[in-house]
Every structure is written in structure tokens, then in C-alpha cells.
Motif scaffolding. Sequence first.
Motif, mmCIF file in Angstrom:
data_model
loop_
_atom_site.group_PDB
_atom_site.id
_atom_site.type_symbol
_atom_site.label_atom_id
_atom_site.label_comp_id
_atom_site.label_asym_id
_atom_site.label_seq_id
_atom_site.Cartn_x
_atom_site.Cartn_y
_atom_site.Cartn_z
ATOM 1 N N LEU A 137 0.996 -1.197 -0.047
ATOM 2 C CA LEU A 137 -0.137 -0.417 -0.086
ATOM 3 C C LEU A 137 0.996 1.314 0.017
ATOM 4 O O LEU A 137 0.338 2.254 0.206
ATOM 5 C CB LEU A 137 -1.003 -0.075 1.231
ATOM 6 N N GLY A 138 2.091 1.009 -0.066
ATOM 7 C CA GLY A 138 3.055 2.385 -0.183
ATOM 8 C C GLY A 138 3.108 3.039 1.205
ATOM 9 O O GLY A 138 3.486 4.288 1.013
ATOM 10 N N GLY A 139 2.712 2.556 2.078
ATOM 11 C CA GLY A 139 2.715 3.505 3.411
ATOM 12 C C GLY A 139 3.929 4.318 3.687
ATOM 13 O O GLY A 139 4.107 5.296 3.882
ATOM 14 N N GLY A 140 5.271 3.509 3.731
ATOM 15 C CA GLY A 140 6.425 4.002 4.137
ATOM 16 C C GLY A 140 6.909 5.166 2.804
ATOM 17 O O GLY A 140 7.261 6.068 3.337
ATOM 18 N N SER A 141 6.535 4.871 1.738
ATOM 19 C CA SER A 141 6.770 5.634 0.458
ATOM 20 C C SER A 141 6.114 7.026 0.774
ATOM 21 O O SER A 141 6.591 7.954 0.578
ATOM 22 C CB SER A 141 6.696 4.896 -0.710
ATOM 23 N N SER A 142 4.610 6.840 1.133
ATOM 24 C CA SER A 142 3.933 7.890 1.229
ATOM 25 C C SER A 142 4.346 8.866 2.511
ATOM 26 O O SER A 142 4.327 10.176 2.374
ATOM 27 C CB SER A 142 2.298 7.394 1.629
ATOM 28 N N ASN A 143 4.859 8.180 3.475
ATOM 29 C CA ASN A 143 5.507 8.931 4.673
ATOM 30 C C ASN A 143 6.718 9.855 4.309
ATOM 31 O O ASN A 143 6.668 10.946 4.639
ATOM 32 C CB ASN A 143 5.872 8.069 5.801
ATOM 33 N N ALA A 144 7.379 9.167 3.322
ATOM 34 C CA ALA A 144 8.763 10.113 2.825
ATOM 35 C C ALA A 144 8.261 11.027 2.231
ATOM 36 O O ALA A 144 8.975 12.307 1.964
ATOM 37 C CB ALA A 144 9.485 8.732 2.274
ATOM 38 N N ALA A 145 7.229 10.863 0.999
ATOM 39 C CA ALA A 145 6.595 11.794 0.213
ATOM 40 C C ALA A 145 6.247 13.068 1.092
ATOM 41 O O ALA A 145 6.424 14.170 0.867
ATOM 42 C CB ALA A 145 5.929 11.174 -0.744
ATOM 43 N N THR A 146 5.368 12.641 2.146
ATOM 44 C CA THR A 146 4.657 13.756 2.831
ATOM 45 C C THR A 146 5.765 14.456 3.824
ATOM 46 O O THR A 146 5.473 15.810 3.764
ATOM 47 C CB THR A 146 3.647 12.815 3.846
ATOM 48 N N ALA A 147 6.729 13.773 4.181
ATOM 49 C CA ALA A 147 7.701 14.519 4.744
ATOM 50 C C ALA A 147 8.617 15.352 3.750
ATOM 51 O O ALA A 147 8.896 16.670 4.371
ATOM 52 C CB ALA A 147 8.792 13.499 5.555
ATOM 53 N N LEU A 148 8.715 15.123 2.785
ATOM 54 C CA LEU A 148 9.263 16.060 1.859
ATOM 55 C C LEU A 148 8.546 17.304 1.512
ATOM 56 O O LEU A 148 9.117 18.650 1.534
ATOM 57 C CB LEU A 148 9.641 15.255 0.418
#
Length: 348
Positions: A137-148
Motif C-alpha cells: 500500500l506504499g505506506g512508508g513511501s507515502s510517509n517519505a513523500a509527505t515529509a518532503l
Amino acid sequence: MVLRRTTLALATLAAALQTPPRRSTRLRAAAGSKEWDLTLFSPAKINLFLRIIKKRDDGFHELASLFQAIDLGDDLSFEKLASGEADVLECSTEGMPLDASNLVLRAVSLLRDKCGADKVPGFRVLLEKQTPMQAGLGGGSSNAATALYGVNELCGNPASQAQLIEWSGALGSDITFFLGPTGSAFCTGRGEVLEPIAALPSTFKHVFVIKPYRGLSTPLVFKTLAASEYATLRTDVDPRVLLKSFGDASRSAPLMDYVNDLEPPSFACEPVLAEIKTKLLDKYGFHAAMMSGSGTSLFAVATGDEVDAAAFPAAFAAECKKELAVDVDVWPARFLGREEGEWYARGE
Ligand code: C5P
């Protein structure tokens, strides 16, 4: 070839994003707390189709996939610290690595390396997780994008949206998608070559995400696919034809267009996933059901009232436990779009 396409895709995107990002009206201080400067929703994604094209010389796989953001997701809160202070990550879920290896802190570091420590001070970040891990579900990737996105906003946008997109691919394959402008995108390369499309029409009445407690690691799924010598890859479905089918607002894409080339290796690792899929299609009569990404989540879509939506989550979880001896979580979900110049907002 990949580089050229990356450049082309970025050029298209840069043109689309020429207007400087407006400060989002949806940015808000964390509810009930004065200590956070900003809280943002960090959505999950599903892959409506995922074709593996070939193995590349760098060990990654070339893919072509239609990504769609959904309203299941996490909250990330940010506090700007003094310049030179160390970044701190806090998380509501036990077992989450909170050191510099975490993608959220790597995203903050990346932005600091690119923009300079004078523009990007230390940050304290709170991650409140709902999206399961090892789920596709891309959870970790989404967190990184949201942090950027969030850190860039709080620093006065030292980076353009096109630069965030360009830099994000170095952190992981799925991060770039979440930085796209609409919440729907056709992604190629390792997954980081973004071709944003208009927000997809949701021709579904109901969407559910089903997540067995057991997870699967993405590298293991790709290794299993390689060990099968790619014998299970579909060669008869052109991703561009699939893309057109899913973009057609006049009808729902037919079941045969839901293709995920990672299903066979994931189902080989966790055979119960195939049984869950069969139940969703044959017993419950969903229009379509498929694994997302490298699993272990599946999603199921209904175009009408073929499913009792209110009763389904609890009933299906109980049935999986009783008949398949597997624990699952079931969530109703909706496609989530992104307003121009704003970040994703949690649905009502
Ligand atoms: O980039 P990301 O960290 O998401 O990838 C995790 C692993 O999944 C990679 O190390 C690689 O083994 C595999 N992978 C791949 N091809 C892709 C994406 C991921 O082989 N396009």
C-alpha cells in the motif's frame, strides 16, 4: 532510454507545476495540540494494474503501473526546531525503526543536503500510523513523500515541486507517485518515472482493502518472480491499453484488465492470498479483486449493490478466520484526489 524518459516525464511535469505552490488552506496545526507547526495526511495507494516489463541491469525491474491514492492513511505532524538541532522521529506504532534508516528521516536529510542546512533546520516528526506495513500500500513511501512536502512547506519552499519529484526517486521506487499533482498516475521505470493523469473517475460504489496480518517483503516477491524465470509474466496486455481502459469514465474496466504480475510470486509465497481473492470474486461477487503492489493487501471493488457494504468488513474477517484460518483487517476505502497546489486531505 530510461534516463531519456525520466527527463521527458519531468519536463512535462515541470511545465505543469510552473506556478509556485500555493500555501495550502488545508494545512493546519495538529488537532488539540499547539506544539506542532503542521499536520498532514499521508495516504496509501493501490495499483489498479501492475505489469513487470523486464529485469534491468541494475537489479531492479522495469514496470508499468497505474497508481491511485486512497483515503486510508497516516498522519504526520512536524515541529520546526532550531538550526543545527538533530531530527527526531516519534511513532505511535511499536517496532517501527526510528533511527536515521527510517524513510521519513532520510527524506528530511535529503532535503537538507539538497537545499542547505541554513534553509532546512532540525525537525521533530510524529508519525501516527494506520496504513499497515508489508502491505503493498506504499505506506512508508507515502510517509517519505509527505515529509518532503511538509518540511519544504515549513521552510518556505526552498525546493520546487518538480525538484521534490526529481529527488524522491533516490529514496525509493514508490515515493515519486505521491508527489504527483492529482493522486492518479501512470508510473514506469522502477516506479519513479511519473506520468500524471487526470484524477481517475471512480466508477465504483464500494472499494475495500483487505490485509492479512502476515506481510510480504518486496525484495522477496521480486526474488521469487526471478526464480520462476518470469514464466508467469503476462505478455498479452499492453499497459497503455490498460491505462485507456481505466481512464474511461463511461464504464468500469472489465475484470480481465486487473493485471498484477506480482500476484503469482506473492501467491506462491502466501497461498492463502489466492484463496482470499477467489472468495471475493466467486462468493461475494465483487466486480474485481486483486492484490496491490507486492502484497499482502488485496482490494475489491463493487460497481453496484452486489455487496452489503455495512456488513462486509466484519463478516469477511470472521469468514477468513473460520474457513481459511487467517486473520485479516478489512477497511472501506475511497479514491483520493489531490487539489491543485494542495496536499492530500483525509476524506470526510
Ligand atoms: O525501491 P524500493 O525500496 O521500494 O525497492 C525494494 C526492493 O524491491 C528493491 O531492492 C528490489 O529488490 C525490488 N524492486 C525491484 N524493481 C522495482 C522496485 C523494487 O526489483 N521496480
